[in-house]
Design an enzyme around this catalytic site. Sequence first.
Site, PDB file in Angstrom:
ATOM      1  N   VAL A  68      19.767  -9.703  -8.631  1.00  0.00           N
ATOM      2  CA  VAL A  68      19.252 -10.252  -7.369  1.00  0.00           C
ATOM      3  C   VAL A  68      18.189  -9.325  -6.817  1.00  0.00           C
ATOM      4  O   VAL A  68      17.128  -9.745  -6.385  1.00  0.00           O
ATOM      5  CB  VAL A  68      20.385 -10.386  -6.316  1.00  0.00           C
ATOM      6  CG1 VAL A  68      19.839 -10.910  -4.991  1.00  0.00           C
ATOM      7  CG2 VAL A  68      21.486 -11.270  -6.826  1.00  0.00           C
ATOM      8  N   GLN A  70      16.685  -5.085  -7.117  1.00  0.00           N
ATOM      9  CA  GLN A  70      16.762  -3.673  -7.495  1.00  0.00           C
ATOM     10  C   GLN A  70      16.249  -2.901  -6.295  1.00  0.00           C
ATOM     11  O   GLN A  70      15.051  -2.795  -6.061  1.00  0.00           O
ATOM     12  CB  GLN A  70      15.892  -3.421  -8.735  1.00  0.00           C
ATOM     13  CG  GLN A  70      15.648  -1.960  -9.026  1.00  0.00           C
ATOM     14  CD  GLN A  70      16.161  -1.532 -10.381  1.00  0.00           C
ATOM     15  OE1 GLN A  70      16.048  -2.275 -11.357  1.00  0.00           O
ATOM     16  NE2 GLN A  70      16.733  -0.352 -10.443  1.00  0.00           N
ATOM     17  N   GLY A  71      17.173  -2.433  -5.457  1.00  0.00           N
ATOM     18  CA  GLY A  71      16.787  -1.711  -4.250  1.00  0.00           C
ATOM     19  C   GLY A  71      16.639  -0.234  -4.527  1.00  0.00           C
ATOM     20  O   GLY A  71      16.749   0.214  -5.671  1.00  0.00           O
ATOM     21  N   ALA A  72      16.344   0.508  -3.455  1.00  0.00           N
ATOM     22  CA  ALA A  72      16.162   1.946  -3.592  1.00  0.00           C
ATOM     23  C   ALA A  72      17.475   2.597  -4.001  1.00  0.00           C
ATOM     24  O   ALA A  72      17.501   3.563  -4.769  1.00  0.00           O
ATOM     25  CB  ALA A  72      15.675   2.514  -2.271  1.00  0.00           C
ATOM     26  N   ALA A  74      20.540   0.753  -4.874  1.00  0.00           N
ATOM     27  CA  ALA A  74      21.489   0.043  -5.727  1.00  0.00           C
ATOM     28  C   ALA A  74      20.848  -1.169  -6.375  1.00  0.00           C
ATOM     29  O   ALA A  74      19.834  -1.676  -5.903  1.00  0.00           O
ATOM     30  CB  ALA A  74      22.675  -0.416  -4.869  1.00  0.00           C
ATOM     31  N   VAL A  76      21.678  -5.035  -7.165  1.00  0.00           N
ATOM     32  CA  VAL A  76      22.611  -6.074  -6.737  1.00  0.00           C
ATOM     33  C   VAL A  76      22.523  -7.230  -7.730  1.00  0.00           C
ATOM     34  O   VAL A  76      21.441  -7.741  -8.007  1.00  0.00           O
ATOM     35  CB  VAL A  76      22.307  -6.546  -5.300  1.00  0.00           C
ATOM     36  CG1 VAL A  76      23.232  -7.680  -4.885  1.00  0.00           C
ATOM     37  CG2 VAL A  76      22.448  -5.380  -4.320  1.00  0.00           C
ATOM     38  N   LYS A  89      27.417  -4.776  -6.457  1.00  0.00           N
ATOM     39  CA  LYS A  89      26.427  -3.780  -6.029  1.00  0.00           C
ATOM     40  C   LYS A  89      26.729  -2.483  -6.763  1.00  0.00           C
ATOM     41  O   LYS A  89      27.787  -1.882  -6.577  1.00  0.00           O
ATOM     42  CB  LYS A  89      26.527  -3.599  -4.509  1.00  0.00           C
ATOM     43  CG  LYS A  89      25.504  -2.651  -3.955  1.00  0.00           C
ATOM     44  CD  LYS A  89      25.490  -2.684  -2.442  1.00  0.00           C
ATOM     45  CE  LYS A  89      24.610  -1.581  -1.903  1.00  0.00           C
ATOM     46  NZ  LYS A  89      24.548  -1.586  -0.450  1.00  0.00           N
ATOM     47  N   ASP A 191      22.232   2.613   8.540  1.00  0.00           N
ATOM     48  CA  ASP A 191      20.955   2.170   7.962  1.00  0.00           C
ATOM     49  C   ASP A 191      20.604   0.798   8.554  1.00  0.00           C
ATOM     50  O   ASP A 191      20.340  -0.152   7.818  1.00  0.00           O
ATOM     51  CB  ASP A 191      21.074   2.102   6.431  1.00  0.00           C
ATOM     52  CG  ASP A 191      19.731   1.866   5.745  1.00  0.00           C
ATOM     53  OD1 ASP A 191      18.684   2.081   6.381  1.00  0.00           O
ATOM     54  OD2 ASP A 191      19.732   1.460   4.569  1.00  0.00           O
TER      55      ASP A 191
HETATM   56  N1  LIG Z   1      27.216 -10.005  -0.119  1.00  0.00           N
HETATM   57  C1  LIG Z   1      25.972 -10.403  -0.376  1.00  0.00           C
HETATM   58  N2  LIG Z   1      25.686 -11.729  -0.478  1.00  0.00           N
HETATM   59  C2  LIG Z   1      24.422 -12.150  -0.743  1.00  0.00           C
HETATM   60  N3  LIG Z   1      23.383 -11.318  -0.942  1.00  0.00           N
HETATM   61  C3  LIG Z   1      23.607  -9.997  -0.856  1.00  0.00           C
HETATM   62  C4  LIG Z   1      24.901  -9.470  -0.562  1.00  0.00           C
HETATM   63  N4  LIG Z   1      24.813  -8.119  -0.552  1.00  0.00           N
HETATM   64  C5  LIG Z   1      23.534  -7.824  -0.821  1.00  0.00           C
HETATM   65  N5  LIG Z   1      22.805  -8.934  -1.006  1.00  0.00           N
HETATM   66  C6  LIG Z   1      21.362  -9.017  -1.344  1.00  0.00           C
HETATM   67  O1  LIG Z   1      20.970  -7.827  -1.989  1.00  0.00           O
HETATM   68  C7  LIG Z   1      20.011  -7.103  -1.205  1.00  0.00           C
HETATM   69  C8  LIG Z   1      20.280  -5.606  -1.290  1.00  0.00           C
HETATM   70  O2  LIG Z   1      21.587  -5.318  -0.832  1.00  0.00           O
HETATM   71  P1  LIG Z   1      21.908  -4.013  -0.014  1.00  0.00           P
HETATM   72  O3  LIG Z   1      21.002  -3.943   1.176  1.00  0.00           O
HETATM   73  O4  LIG Z   1      23.365  -3.963   0.234  1.00  0.00           O
HETATM   74  O5  LIG Z   1      21.550  -2.906  -1.099  1.00  0.00           O
HETATM   75  P2  LIG Z   1      20.544  -1.653  -1.084  1.00  0.00           P
HETATM   76  O6  LIG Z   1      20.312  -1.235  -2.478  1.00  0.00           O
HETATM   77  O7  LIG Z   1      21.098  -0.645  -0.193  1.00  0.00           O
HETATM   78  O8  LIG Z   1      19.242  -2.223  -0.575  1.00  0.00           O
HETATM   79  P3  LIG Z   1      18.022  -1.446   0.058  1.00  0.00           P
HETATM   80  O9  LIG Z   1      17.937  -0.102  -0.587  1.00  0.00           O
HETATM   81  O10 LIG Z   1      16.898  -2.377  -0.281  1.00  0.00           O
HETATM   82  O11 LIG Z   1      18.380  -1.401   1.514  1.00  0.00           O
HETATM   83  C9  LIG Z   1      20.173  -7.667   0.204  1.00  0.00           C
HETATM   84  O12 LIG Z   1      18.984  -7.570   0.929  1.00  0.00           O
HETATM   85  C10 LIG Z   1      20.531  -9.124  -0.080  1.00  0.00           C
HETATM   86  O13 LIG Z   1      19.378  -9.877  -0.384  1.00  0.00           O
HETATM   87 MG   LIG Z   2      19.647  -2.925   2.194  1.00  0.00          MG
END
Ligand SMILES: Nc1ncnc2c1ncn2[C@@H]1O[C@H](COP(=O)(O)OP(=O)(O)OP(=O)(O)O)[C@@H](O)[C@H]1O
Ligand SMILES: [Mg+2]
Length: 282
Positions: A68, A70-72, A74, A76, A89, A191
């Site tokens: 879904v 690839q964030g900084a 994690a 997902v 995640k 955050d």
């Molecule tokens: N429970 C969930 N249901 C649907 N989509 C989700 C869910 N958890 C996360 N996502 C999707 O995945 C994206 C990233 O999740 P999350 O913010 O928890 O991770 P992150 O790696 O910390 O992200 P970032 O570093 O971009 O803030 C969210 O913006 C959302 O689009």
């Molecule tokens: Mg996030």
Amino acid sequence: MAAAVAGGVGPVVAEAAAPGAGAETKAEVGAGAETKAEVGAETKAEVGAEAELEAEVVPPPLPGLQLVQQGAEACVFRGRFLGREAVAKLRVPKRYRHPALEERLSRRRTAQEARALLRCRRAGIPAPAVYFVDHVTNCIYLEDIAGAVAVQDHIESVQRRGGDAGSLLPLSKKLGALLARLHDEDLIHGDLTTANVLLRPPVEKLDLVLIDFGLSFVSGLAEDKGVDLYVLEKAFLSVHAGVETVFETLLKTYAATSKKSGPVIKKLDEVRLRGRKRSMVG
Ligand SMILES: Nc1ncnc2c1ncn2[C@@H]1O[C@H](COP(=O)(O)OP(=O)(O)OP(=O)(O)O)[C@@H](O)[C@H]1O
Ligand SMILES: [Mg+2]
């Protein structure tokens, strides 16, 4: 191997319990909070700059798996977990970090995220249900908020369609009230951004869901709550130009809703002042 959350009831499902049931002690949860030194060592900007140093990620074993985002922090994934629509995640290991520190941070953030989500659900604060926590791979399996739109994307789309701050006021009131409830539970998100709040479909219902609790901790201190709001204010004003009054309304609703908002807003003012002084000194 992997361990289940929710008191070892088996792998599935950490559902919302009655409000207040089995609340964690502050010491238990607070003990998981990261030290300022650790957190300071990796701001989002630094993390972004080091993205190419991320180690390869082994996807979790979910049927029909899709990446879904690839964030900084994690990756997902979306798939099915024991028959349910789920997201997994998975913390992305950073090669530039010492492996021992990496393991400690990932483990702690996964645990903090799970604890905070459970605390939210117990308190009736909307957040994804926790299905499973794999402490070996530092992967957390959550309820998929299917079809959700991030508040950030929603605001941008309203603005693109010519909507002004006025049309966003119901949303900002709802968010202000939700954050007041979060803080009244002594839960600090860590955050807060409009990307970390989702809207369940249909978006017109303004059904908010809080996500991304990896930096969260438990604290009753007005200072911590003030900083949480300050982080959101900075993020909000940098991402959403032209709708500053939306944040003002959010704060007003927060102040009117939270039982302990007086000292928090005072701290927010202090933190803002410190921020301004820092930027003047350079
Ligand atoms: N429970 C969930 N249901 C649907 N989509 C989700 C869910 N958890 C996360 N996502 C999707 O995945 C994206 C990233 O999740 P999350 O913010 O928890 O991770 P992150 O790696 O910390 O992200 P970032 O570093 O971009 O803030 C969210 O913006 C959302 O689009
Ligand atoms: Mg996030």
